[in-house]
Design a protein around this motif. Structure first.
Motif, PDB file in Angstrom:
ATOM      1  N   GLY A 177      -2.608   4.153  -2.671  1.00 55.05           N
ATOM      2  CA  GLY A 177      -1.086   5.088  -0.809  1.00 55.05           C
ATOM      3  C   GLY A 177      -0.906   6.356  -1.838  1.00 55.05           C
ATOM      4  N   GLY A 178       0.091   7.344  -1.130  1.00 49.46           N
ATOM      5  CA  GLY A 178       0.509   8.466  -1.550  1.00 49.46           C
ATOM      6  C   GLY A 178       1.857   8.393  -1.671  1.00 49.46           C
ATOM      7  N   LEU A 179       2.892   9.809  -1.642  1.00 48.24           N
ATOM      8  CA  LEU A 179       3.914   9.403  -0.984  1.00 48.24           C
ATOM      9  C   LEU A 179       4.273   9.072   0.691  1.00 48.24           C
ATOM     10  CD1 LEU A 179       4.909  12.485  -3.123  1.00 48.24           C
ATOM     11  CD2 LEU A 179       5.476  10.683  -3.474  1.00 48.24           C
ATOM     12  N   LEU A 180       3.856   9.338   1.212  1.00 44.24           N
ATOM     13  CA  LEU A 180       3.719   8.688   2.230  1.00 44.24           C
ATOM     14  C   LEU A 180       3.379   7.679   2.824  1.00 44.24           C
ATOM     15  CD1 LEU A 180       2.883  13.052   4.074  1.00 44.24           C
ATOM     16  CD2 LEU A 180       4.779  11.479   2.870  1.00 44.24           C
ATOM     17  N   ASP A 181       2.765   6.928   2.371  1.00 41.60           N
ATOM     18  CA  ASP A 181       1.834   5.767   3.299  1.00 41.60           C
ATOM     19  C   ASP A 181       0.847   4.834   2.219  1.00 41.60           C
ATOM     20  OD1 ASP A 181       1.519   3.910   5.050  1.00 41.60           O
ATOM     21  OD2 ASP A 181       1.228   4.645   6.604  1.00 41.60           O
ATOM     22  N   SER A 182       0.461   4.291   2.500  1.00 39.61           N
ATOM     23  CA  SER A 182      -0.252   3.828   2.260  1.00 39.61           C
ATOM     24  C   SER A 182      -2.290   3.397   2.350  1.00 39.61           C
ATOM     25  CB  SER A 182      -0.491   2.159   1.559  1.00 39.61           C
ATOM     26  OG  SER A 182      -0.549   1.303   2.894  1.00 39.61           O
ATOM     27  N   LEU A 183      -3.078   3.469   1.413  1.00 44.47           N
ATOM     28  CA  LEU A 183      -4.328   3.856   1.879  1.00 44.47           C
ATOM     29  C   LEU A 183      -5.044   2.492   2.810  1.00 44.47           C
ATOM     30  CD1 LEU A 183      -5.498   6.264  -0.473  1.00 44.47           C
ATOM     31  CD2 LEU A 183      -4.784   7.375   2.097  1.00 44.47           C
ATOM     32  N   SER A 223      -2.113  -7.759  -3.686  1.00 45.13           N
ATOM     33  CA  SER A 223      -2.841  -6.340  -3.019  1.00 45.13           C
ATOM     34  C   SER A 223      -1.081  -5.453  -3.397  1.00 45.13           C
ATOM     35  CB  SER A 223      -2.576  -7.056  -1.520  1.00 45.13           C
ATOM     36  OG  SER A 223      -3.186  -7.046  -0.919  1.00 45.13           O
ATOM     37  N   LEU A 224      -0.208  -5.947  -3.608  1.00 45.98           N
ATOM     38  CA  LEU A 224       0.542  -4.528  -3.197  1.00 45.98           C
ATOM     39  C   LEU A 224       1.432  -4.500  -4.764  1.00 45.98           C
ATOM     40  CD1 LEU A 224       2.367  -5.006  -0.052  1.00 45.98           C
ATOM     41  CD2 LEU A 224       0.612  -3.663  -0.332  1.00 45.98           C
ATOM     42  N   VAL A 225       0.698  -3.361  -5.762  1.00 45.65           N
ATOM     43  CA  VAL A 225       0.993  -3.874  -6.806  1.00 45.65           C
ATOM     44  C   VAL A 225       1.399  -3.172  -7.857  1.00 45.65           C
ATOM     45  CG1 VAL A 225      -1.434  -5.425  -7.145  1.00 45.65           C
ATOM     46  CG2 VAL A 225      -1.603  -3.110  -7.696  1.00 45.65           C
ATOM     47  N   SER A 226       1.607  -1.923  -7.069  1.00 44.52           N
ATOM     48  CA  SER A 226       3.142  -0.844  -7.640  1.00 44.52           C
ATOM     49  C   SER A 226       4.340  -0.603  -6.735  1.00 44.52           C
ATOM     50  CB  SER A 226       2.124   0.624  -7.832  1.00 44.52           C
ATOM     51  OG  SER A 226       2.026   0.733  -6.569  1.00 44.52           O
ATOM     52  N   PRO A 227       5.354  -0.443  -6.866  1.00 37.92           N
ATOM     53  CA  PRO A 227       6.365  -0.251  -6.169  1.00 37.92           C
ATOM     54  C   PRO A 227       6.060   0.646  -5.207  1.00 37.92           C
ATOM     55  CG  PRO A 227       6.650  -0.158  -8.833  1.00 37.92           C
ATOM     56  CD  PRO A 227       5.215   0.525  -8.492  1.00 37.92           C
ATOM     57  N   HIS A 254       5.644   0.963   1.066  1.00 41.55           N
ATOM     58  CA  HIS A 254       5.159   1.476   1.977  1.00 41.55           C
ATOM     59  C   HIS A 254       3.829   0.250   2.639  1.00 41.55           C
ATOM     60  CE1 HIS A 254       5.598   5.239   1.376  1.00 41.55           C
ATOM     61  NE2 HIS A 254       4.583   5.979   0.145  1.00 41.55           N
ATOM     62  N   GLY A 255       4.686  -0.745   2.177  1.00 43.85           N
ATOM     63  CA  GLY A 255       3.573  -2.223   2.547  1.00 43.85           C
ATOM     64  C   GLY A 255       3.727  -2.606   3.674  1.00 43.85           C
ATOM     65  N   PRO A 256       3.179  -3.497   4.535  1.00 42.60           N
ATOM     66  CA  PRO A 256       3.661  -4.091   6.035  1.00 42.60           C
ATOM     67  C   PRO A 256       5.745  -5.212   5.858  1.00 42.60           C
ATOM     68  CG  PRO A 256       1.062  -4.444   5.546  1.00 42.60           C
ATOM     69  CD  PRO A 256       1.920  -3.563   4.727  1.00 42.60           C
TER      70      PRO A 256
END
Length: 282
Positions: A116-122, A156-160, A165-167
């Motif tokens: 991901g980045g600052l705006l959203d996840s990949l 799956s979402l392993v960082s702040p 950005h996660g659902p």
């Protein structure tokens, strides 16, 4: 299942040409920011800039008010901030491993992305065709998913930043209702309850494409945004790491297999639902 993989840096055209080198077939241009690889070893594959505003001729595109060359200019302007997306056609699960070689080829050509980045996840999204769409099958599969979703989310979402950005999660009252042993809806009621609680595609397992396919008159007037009717379960939780050498889709697919195994167990032994719900804190 179909697979969607998002990445950065490499342009849509360059990615499509690199896929042709790896898989054969021929490349067709839909617009300056969308290409299709036709007749490859893995079937037809789309590669595009993941923003509908730069694809003017699509049904949900801006063709009435934003035509070339302005749509092309817009795509060039937003490319540093918007990911590219590779979308496969339906594949049997046994061919999933071949996509690891595809993502490696994109990486070698310059594709990047670290979740991901600052705006959203990949996104790494799986569009999974269920073995059946009758109410008992769908209910058990969704109940299994809800039981496992907290752990799947944590893995799956392993960082702040990814968690940001996660659902969004499913509303707690809705989860409790679906996991109740007394909840036995028919398919139309399952759709109605889901839609009332989740009128958005931004859920970790998005059922709107499936329900839009099955009940278009019921669903279409009540949702907005980019939802296509498809007889699939849109598993949106995993994220893509094309920029990581040696990255594989296997771990995320195996997590989904756990959902299917639990669904089979719940079907064989319905009393497991209450035990699993209490164990998971529901």
């Amino acid at each position: 299942m179909g697979v969607e993989i998002e990445f950065t840096h490499l342009s849509e055209r360059q990615a499509a040409l690199r896929l042709r080198e790896a898989l054969g077939g021929h490349v067709e241009e839909e617009d300056p920011h969308a290409f299709r690889l036709i007749g490859s070893a893995l079937g037809d594959i789309g590669v595009e800039l993941d923003i509908r505003h730069v694809h003017p001729w699509r049904a949900d595109g801006p063709g009435r008010w934003l035509r070339p060359p302005f749509s092309s200019w817009l795509g060039a302007a937003v490319r540093p901030f918007v990911p590219r997306e590779m979308v496969t056609g339906p594949l049997i699960p046994e061919r999933l491993a071949e996509l690891d070689a595809v993502t490696a080829a994109l990486h070698e050509a310059g594709a990047r992305g670290q979740g991901g980045g600052l705006l959203d996840s990949l996104g790494l999204h799986f569009n999974i065709m269920p073995v059946a769409t009758d109410a008992p099958t769908m209910l058990r599969l969704f109940q299994a998913y809800l039981l496992l979703e907290p752990r799947l989310r944590a893995e799956s979402l392993v960082s702040p930043l990814l968690r940001l950005h996660g659902p969004a999660g499913y509303p707690a009252p809705y989860v409790q209702r679906v996991l109740s042993p007394e909840y036995r809806p028919d398919l139309a009621q399952l759709c109605e309850d889901y839609l009332a609680a989740n009128p958005t595609r931004k859920r970790s397992l998005d059922l709107l494409p499936l329900f839009l396919q099955l009940f278009p008159a019921q669903v279409a007037p009540r949702i907005r945004g980019k939802v296509k009717p498809r007889a699939v379960l849109h598993y949106r939780l995993p994220v893509a790491y094309v920029g990581r050498p040696g990255w594989s889709l296997a771990a995320d697919w195996n997590r989904w297999i756990e959902v299917e195994k639990l669904a089979a167990a719940l079907t064989a032994e319905p009393e497991l639902l209450g035990k699993a719900s209490r164990r998971s804190g529901f």
